[in-house]
Design a protein around this motif. Structure first.
Motif: not given
Length: 286
Positions: A136-139, A159-166, A168-175
């Motif tokens: 996904g793309v996150f901001a 740019a990152g990978t969604l790993v959880d929803n907290w 209602g908000w996105a939690v993502f990992t990135c490089t």
């Protein structure tokens, strides 16, 4: 051969159409038009699709000329075709034309909307399609900013990978590259707020205090992100050190900041490699 010839004509027609609608001869902002057209192509909306170039499969006048131009060497002469074969030839050419028009129009729209002018299909990154474990793309939900035309835009997406929803908000990992960009963006935001305060006569210790109360201090210390929110929360223990996981990826302020998935087309630029679709496992046979 007839389908390929129709496709060549369809692409050319779509490119001329795009010049009037999305290109140099277009009037007004083209981004909203491009987004509306892409949505219409996805939804099959006749209100928009009826305005695209189209081939009329019921018009017989051009059949013989098209056949003469497109039929390969060794093919039957026009006079040898049965009425059924004539219909097949016409529908093949027209089908190639119409398919190429929609493909080329979509490509032209993607070029207009893509932050780097890429024509890749990014529909898999639509916020509604981002799933845990997927790209996904996150901001931050605070990132939306009006541009000169009054459009609400995201200046930078990550740019990152969604790993959880907290909550209602996105939690993502990135490089590491993306994590560095997030830290730099936070520092830039602090700098903009500092200038805003200075323009209104706030300086010195008071300015430092107001900036720190509004936004966290962030910096890289080697491979660790230091985050100081002590003044934001009025808590001397509100200090965090974010380390990379075993895969070398960072979760920057996950379950703390209100991140959301955003459409790449809403971003002025994107940090990190824009991911390709994740291959889905095949559906088990019944």
């Amino acid at each position: 051969a007839l389908r390929a010839a129709g496709a060549t004509a369809g692409r050319a027609a779509a490119q001329w159409w795009a010049q009037e609608t999305l290109g140099g001869r277009a009037v007004g902002g083209v981004r909203p038009a491009a987004l509306q057209i892409l949505d219409a192509l996805d939804d099959g909306d006749p209100a928009v699709l009826d305005g695209l170039p189209t081939a009329d499969p019921y018009f017989l006048g051009d059949d013989q000329a098209r056949y003469a131009e497109a039929a390969p060497p060794g093919g039957p002469a026009w006079q040898e075709l049965t009425a059924h074969r004539v219909d097949e030839a016409r529908w093949a050419w027209c089908g190639g034309f119409d398919d190429a028009v929609t493909d080329e129009v979509a490509r032209q729209c993607r070029i207009v909307l893509h932050p780097t002018g890429d024509d890749r299909d990014l529909s898999h990154l639509h916020p509604d399609r981002v799933r845990p474990g997927g790209p996904g793309v996150f901001a931050g939900d605070w990132a939306w900013t009006p541009n000169a035309d009054g459009e609400m835009r995201v200046p930078v997406g990550f740019a990152g990978t969604l790993v959880d929803n907290w909550n209602g908000w996105a939690v993502f990992t990135c490089t590491r590259q993306v994590a560095e960009a997030i830290v730099a963006d936070q520092q830039a935001a602090r700098g903009r707020y500092r200038k805003h305060l200075a323009a209104h006569g706030v300086a010195g210790v008071q300015q430092d205090r107001m900036v720190d109360e509004s936004m966290a201090r962030m910096r890289f210390d080697g491979d660790v992100i230091d985050v100081d929110e002590t003044r934001v929360h009025g808590d001397p223990d509100a200090v965090d050190r974010i380390t990379a996981g075993a895969d070398g990826r960072y979760t920057v302020m996950g379950r703390s900041w209100t991140w959301i998935a955003v459409h790449p087309y809403d971003c002025d630029r994107i940090t990190g490699d824009i991911p390709d679709p994740v291959e889905q496992p095949p559906t088990p046979a019944a």
